[in-house]
Design a protein around this motif. Structure first.
Motif, PDB file in Angstrom:
ATOM      1  N   TYR A  97     -13.173   3.066 -11.774  1.00 54.27           N
ATOM      2  CA  TYR A  97     -12.518   2.826 -10.727  1.00 54.27           C
ATOM      3  C   TYR A  97     -11.600   1.513 -10.944  1.00 54.27           C
ATOM      4  N   ARG A  98     -10.409   1.505 -10.618  1.00 48.15           N
ATOM      5  CA  ARG A  98      -9.384   0.338 -10.676  1.00 48.15           C
ATOM      6  C   ARG A  98      -8.824   0.053  -9.120  1.00 48.15           C
ATOM      7  N   TYR A  99      -8.500  -1.343  -8.962  1.00 47.05           N
ATOM      8  CA  TYR A  99      -7.956  -1.703  -7.590  1.00 47.05           C
ATOM      9  C   TYR A  99      -6.737  -2.524  -7.923  1.00 47.05           C
ATOM     10  N   PHE A 100      -5.654  -1.981  -7.410  1.00 45.09           N
ATOM     11  CA  PHE A 100      -4.280  -2.769  -7.541  1.00 45.09           C
ATOM     12  C   PHE A 100      -3.546  -2.569  -6.331  1.00 45.09           C
ATOM     13  N   ALA A 101      -2.456  -3.397  -6.394  1.00 43.31           N
ATOM     14  CA  ALA A 101      -1.684  -3.301  -5.043  1.00 43.31           C
ATOM     15  C   ALA A 101      -0.061  -3.759  -5.568  1.00 43.31           C
ATOM     16  N   THR A 102       0.793  -3.016  -4.806  1.00 44.47           N
ATOM     17  CA  THR A 102       2.445  -3.435  -4.934  1.00 44.47           C
ATOM     18  C   THR A 102       2.689  -4.024  -3.517  1.00 44.47           C
ATOM     19  N   ALA A 103       3.904  -4.274  -3.512  1.00 47.28           N
ATOM     20  CA  ALA A 103       4.401  -4.754  -2.275  1.00 47.28           C
ATOM     21  C   ALA A 103       4.237  -3.843  -0.995  1.00 47.28           C
ATOM     22  N   LYS A 104       4.206  -2.489  -1.230  1.00 41.27           N
ATOM     23  CA  LYS A 104       4.334  -1.489  -0.131  1.00 41.27           C
ATOM     24  C   LYS A 104       2.840  -1.120   0.109  1.00 41.27           C
ATOM     25  N   ARG A 105       1.936  -1.000  -0.986  1.00 43.18           N
ATOM     26  CA  ARG A 105       0.874  -0.463  -0.539  1.00 43.18           C
ATOM     27  C   ARG A 105      -0.413  -0.947  -1.643  1.00 43.18           C
ATOM     28  N   ARG A 106      -1.563  -0.737  -1.225  1.00 41.50           N
ATOM     29  CA  ARG A 106      -2.710  -1.131  -1.835  1.00 41.50           C
ATOM     30  C   ARG A 106      -3.498   0.246  -2.282  1.00 41.50           C
ATOM     31  N   PHE A 107      -3.828   0.130  -3.563  1.00 37.77           N
ATOM     32  CA  PHE A 107      -4.435   1.388  -4.205  1.00 37.77           C
ATOM     33  C   PHE A 107      -6.049   1.210  -4.726  1.00 37.77           C
ATOM     34  N   ILE A 108      -6.864   2.289  -4.621  1.00 40.80           N
ATOM     35  CA  ILE A 108      -7.989   2.428  -5.209  1.00 40.80           C
ATOM     36  C   ILE A 108      -7.853   3.830  -5.752  1.00 40.80           C
ATOM     37  N   LEU A 109      -8.099   3.575  -7.313  1.00 43.46           N
ATOM     38  CA  LEU A 109      -7.930   5.024  -8.020  1.00 43.46           C
ATOM     39  C   LEU A 109      -8.992   5.050  -8.881  1.00 43.46           C
ATOM     40  N   ALA A 110      -9.219   6.228  -9.059  1.00 44.96           N
ATOM     41  CA  ALA A 110     -10.477   6.761  -9.948  1.00 44.96           C
ATOM     42  C   ALA A 110      -9.880   7.611 -11.100  1.00 44.96           C
ATOM     43  N   ASP A 111     -10.086   6.946 -12.331  1.00 46.90           N
ATOM     44  CA  ASP A 111      -9.908   7.875 -13.582  1.00 46.90           C
ATOM     45  C   ASP A 111     -10.888   8.659 -13.964  1.00 46.90           C
ATOM     46  N   THR A 112     -10.716  10.080 -13.777  1.00 51.96           N
ATOM     47  CA  THR A 112     -11.967  10.891 -13.879  1.00 51.96           C
ATOM     48  C   THR A 112     -11.943  11.533 -15.330  1.00 51.96           C
TER      49      THR A 112
END
Length: 444
Positions: free
Chosen positions: A84-99
């Protein structure tokens, strides 16, 4: 991070997404490229990756190592757990899961995609659609992930040919449509070179669609649990019985969906007792309303016998209770699931005894045909099951609520998770069969 930046991020939407695909299709590299090119990597993280890459004799940083965090993964160069990784840009926040891509780790893909609003399925442009691609597409459909991105990776290794991309996109889209996937967006990329990941590719001027990041930043986030049927699984009953709070009785848990208000008429399931909400405590403060994902303590006007595993719901929107559950499942254990299998069924915070009464069908991924009455499901099989529980359960359809319409089956002897199930989900409706489960003392 400055106060202004923090306030700006708090106002942006959150997108949960997962990546999936076959082994070596480049999932971790894509995620690493997203993090690197969107400037979401800390300096010390990048330096650690550069050192690890140099120790392998690589000239440049291996961006896949930004997500392959386990030592075993780095040594083998594969992903074996959900990162799991958490990151953000100026437009949106993200929680991603690399499976994981390996077949034996399909259970991890189920975990990563179960809460995702979007799934990125990678395909190696040299190999096209393979069995694991079909399995991941089927799981995305079963888990009702609203948006699917087809990332045709390693386009640099097929000379960026439009015809290769078009053929793969057409085949996958047709297959996904049969599964019931509502939306597929196909994007040609090279994760290693950075083509169409964050920046548009100069090598594929024939493609006029969005980059991966552009699509992630703009795709509508439609799966809002706050507008689903309100559900509060009780995790713990709080009775301090102190001089300061002699009569305090609160029911604590995380709101699975919807919202609750003080004064609202509620019903406790499976008992069916009714009452009204007298108060809601949130982080030590009394509030008038609470909503999805908040952990709260609810106080009721009436003294009702409530325990862990009960479900508090609005009286006007209560789900039916039943002992007979029919669902589509993904079997994740090494040991097979068989007709007559005695299991524990965990639904929300409640765990009850159950029996697998029938396995009407198993899905064949190659052509989406149904193999009738297989008798058992083995690891990574997707099939239809009928289950009888020892006690009534208040279950929603998975189509209505991904939280309260799902369950897991557990081996009662050692606690191993056997199967993940989605209530009411089905690819087809096979003919009903006569129950052939033997009487083994667990018949309810």
């Amino acid at each position: 991070m400055s106060t202004t930046t923090s306030e700006a991020l708090s106002e942006t939407t959150l997108l949960r997404f997962a990546t999936a695909g076959s082994v070596d299709d480049g999932k971790s590299t894509l995620v690493g490229r997203l993090l690197h090119d969107s400037k979401s990597v800390l300096t010390d993280q990048l330096e650690a990756v550069e050192r690890a890459s140099a120790s392998r004799g690589q000239e440049g940083p291996d961006l896949a190592l930004l997500t392959d965090g386990l030592r075993a993964e780095r040594e083998q160069g594969i992903t074996i757990d959900v990162a799991y990784r958490y990151f953000a840009t100026a437009k949106r926040r993200f929680i991603l899961a690399d499976t994981p891509g390996h077949v034996q780790y399909t259970r991890n893909m189920v975990t990563g995609a179960s809460t995702a609003e979007l799934t990125v399925i990678l395909i190696d442009a040299r190999n096209g659609v393979v069995e694991q691609t079909r399995r991941h597409a089927a799981l995305a459909a079963l888990l009702r992930v609203p948006h699917v991105v087809l990332a045709v990776n390693k386009m640099d290794l097929v000379d960026y040919q439009e015809s290769v991309f078009a053929a793969i996109a057409e085949e996958f889209t047709a297959y996904a449509t049969e599964l019931g996937v509502p939306e597929v967006t196909a994007i040609p990329i090279s994760a290693l070179a950075g083509d169409n990941v964050v920046e548009p590719s100069a090598n594929m001027d024939w493609y006029g669609g969005p980059t991966v990041l552009e699509h992630l930043e703009t795709v509508p986030v439609t799966h809002d649990l706050s507008h689903c049927h309100a559900r509060l699984p009780v995790q713990y009953v709080i009775r301090p019985q102190t001089a300061e709070h002699p009569d305090y009785r609160g029911y604590a848990g995380q709101i699975a969906a919807g919202s609750f208000r003080v004064g609202e008429a509620v019903t406790v399931l499976p008992s069916g007792h009714a009452s009204k909400i007298a108060g809601i405590d949130l982080l030590g403060q009394s509030v008038d309303v609470a909503w999805t994902t908040q952990s709260v303590t609810v106080l009721l006007e009436d003294d009702i016998d409530i325990s862990r595993g009960d479900l508090i719901v609005p009286s006007k929107d209560a789900p039916p209770t039943t002992q007979d559950i029919e669902a589509t499942v993904c079997h994740v254990a090494d040991a097979p699931l068989t007709v007559g299998h005695r299991v524990l069924l965990k639904h929300g915070t409640r765990t009850v005894k159950a029996i697998v009464k029938d396995i009407p069908s198993r899905l064949t991924l190659d052509d989406l045909s149904l193999h009738p009455h297989p008798g058992q499901l083995v690891a990574n099989d997707i099939g239809r099951v009928k289950i009888r529980t020892a006690e009534p359960l208040p279950v929603d359809s998975y189509a209505d609520s991904r939280r309260t319409g799902s369950f897991i089956l557990i081996d009662p002897s050692d606690g191993t998770t056997l199967t993940a199930g989605m209530v009411g989900e089905s690819f087809a409706s096979p003919e009903p069969v006569k129950d052939e489960a033997e009487d083994d003392g667990w018949d309810f």
